[in-house]
Enzyme design. Sequence first.
Site, PDB file in Angstrom:
ATOM      1  CD  GLU A 183      10.109 -21.333  16.675  1.00 12.32           C
ATOM      2  OE1 GLU A 183      10.574 -20.598  15.803  1.00 12.32           O
ATOM      3  OE2 GLU A 183       8.922 -21.308  17.028  1.00 12.32           O
ATOM      4  CE  LYS A 209       1.921 -21.100  10.118  1.00 10.20           C
ATOM      5  NZ  LYS A 209       2.812 -20.113  10.761  1.00 10.20           N
ATOM      6  NE  ARG A 265      -2.908  -0.042   3.100  1.00  9.81           N
ATOM      7  CZ  ARG A 265      -3.750  -0.385   4.045  1.00  9.81           C
ATOM      8  NH1 ARG A 265      -5.033  -0.460   3.773  1.00  9.81           N
ATOM      9  NH2 ARG A 265      -3.342  -0.630   5.256  1.00  9.81           N
ATOM     10  CG  HIS A 317       5.581 -25.592  10.152  1.00 10.49           C
ATOM     11  ND1 HIS A 317       5.292 -25.238   8.865  1.00 10.49           N
ATOM     12  CD2 HIS A 317       5.766 -24.425  10.819  1.00 10.49           C
ATOM     13  CE1 HIS A 317       5.305 -23.907   8.765  1.00 10.49           C
ATOM     14  NE2 HIS A 317       5.579 -23.402   9.937  1.00 10.49           N
ATOM     15  CG  ASP A 351       2.870 -20.070  14.713  1.00 11.72           C
ATOM     16  OD1 ASP A 351       2.642 -19.472  13.642  1.00 11.72           O
ATOM     17  OD2 ASP A 351       3.970 -20.061  15.275  1.00 11.72           O
TER      18      ASP A 351
END
Length: 494
Positions: free
Chosen positions: A219, A151, A51, A243, A238
Amino acid sequence: MTHHLPTVAPFDMAIFGGTGDLAMRKLLPALFRRFVDDQIPPTSRIIGVARAELTDGEYRASVAEALQRALAGHAELLEHIPAFLERVCYRAVDATATAGWQDFATLMRSDDPERVRVFYLSTSPDIFVDICRHLREHNLHRGNSRVVIEKPIGHDLESARAINDAVGTVFEESQIYRIDHYLGKETVQNLLALRFANALLEPLWNAAHIDHVQITVAETVGVEQRGPYYDHSGALRDMLQNHMLQLLCMVAMEPPASLAPDTVRDEKLKVLRSLKPIDAGNAARLTVRGQYRAGASGGGAVPGYLNDLGRDGSRTETFVALKAEVGNWRWSGVPFYLRTGKRLPQRVSEIVVNFRAIPYSIFAEGSGTVQPNKLVLRLQPDEGVKLWLMAKYPGPGGLRLTCVPLDMSFADAFGVAQPDAYERLLLDVVRGNPTLFMPRDEVEAAWRWIDPILAAWQSSSDAPHGYAAGTWGPSASVALIERDGRTWHDDDND
Ligand code: BG6
């Protein structure tokens, strides 16, 4: 081994969300690396679309900065940036209004109409429908056009269907590429090679010889700047819905007849459809949710999730562990333990296939415990494969058994760096190879299995267990597997 990289046909790739984090951190660096390797013909065009009112020059300057950041440590590549930027331009477009579309359409049509056009929707899914509608109104969706969607493809089955329906009114299913970047990781593709290019494993790859499988994606990062997105998502949506279920499918699927796109995807779909339901009746026993509290990570103190989010009261999980079962002949009775979380002690993704114990021991007491064999597939970092075997400890003093790994590090074996997943996936889109992308029914089958877990959590009065940042999640996750007489794999303790 020198390897000739095939050049793809010239293409135009419009990246919607072209100023965003994914474009700057992953997509443009991935295209750049393929450009440096001469895989991208010089007449191809990469069009950033967003934008903000930017000139081509301003956009190129921010792409140059992003590339410099992404290439830290690879100074030898910097000299290619100016040539790459010649392929890059920018158009300001308002996805929800008409502003900019005519100009964008004129640019897209200003070259050979037969060339492949890729529309990469790296935006919020809320505007997928608007973008697709505009592409149709300007007749840009025809023939050789492909659309890539990222996703989250919905937050449940119903919203995933709505997105798929809407994109499907403009593009044929064969033109829609739903990306799961885990499938582009070299080590995940290597699962295909390991399983189906070796005769050794397949005869053992079943409930008769495998006791259980563990999949961990850990993580060290917290939610960083992504709090507003993440708080509506949580670890189950998530990471696990996409995954981790994809990894599970790659481990559990039957041998496909070939690598043709639909044969691989059909086998994965069968796995998703065979997952035994987890719902309000058994979720408390089979799932664990956690949320990180303040703790230590990377050698320093870090705040808890609520602090990162900037508000109290959230019940969003930043950790999930669960016990899944694939209800079919091959896997009957073999649990798949999955866990993923933020702010864990180590960044590591791995699949651990635990074989059954030997049926009978001929070794005297005092020789040491005969441990069941384990195959550890390390997806990242330090990509490689370790097969843990029992061996005799050298020297006199009786026959003493010990567990040692046959250790193959991909870095040592091949001496080449693992390319980023997006490098492979973006060129697969241009080539028209959908093998590593998810068809509609796969995404929906995954949500069909996830939805009852979400519903069970929502109806429960229990909040996620707290865990200190820098630890392996709540103790309930340890209990989940130890109740079954098993433990989470820990490379350091083997
Ligand atoms: C993304 C998730 O899909 O995958 C992130 O939204 C996560 O929350 C990321 O950090 C992990 O990807 P990778 O490739 O770093 O393992």
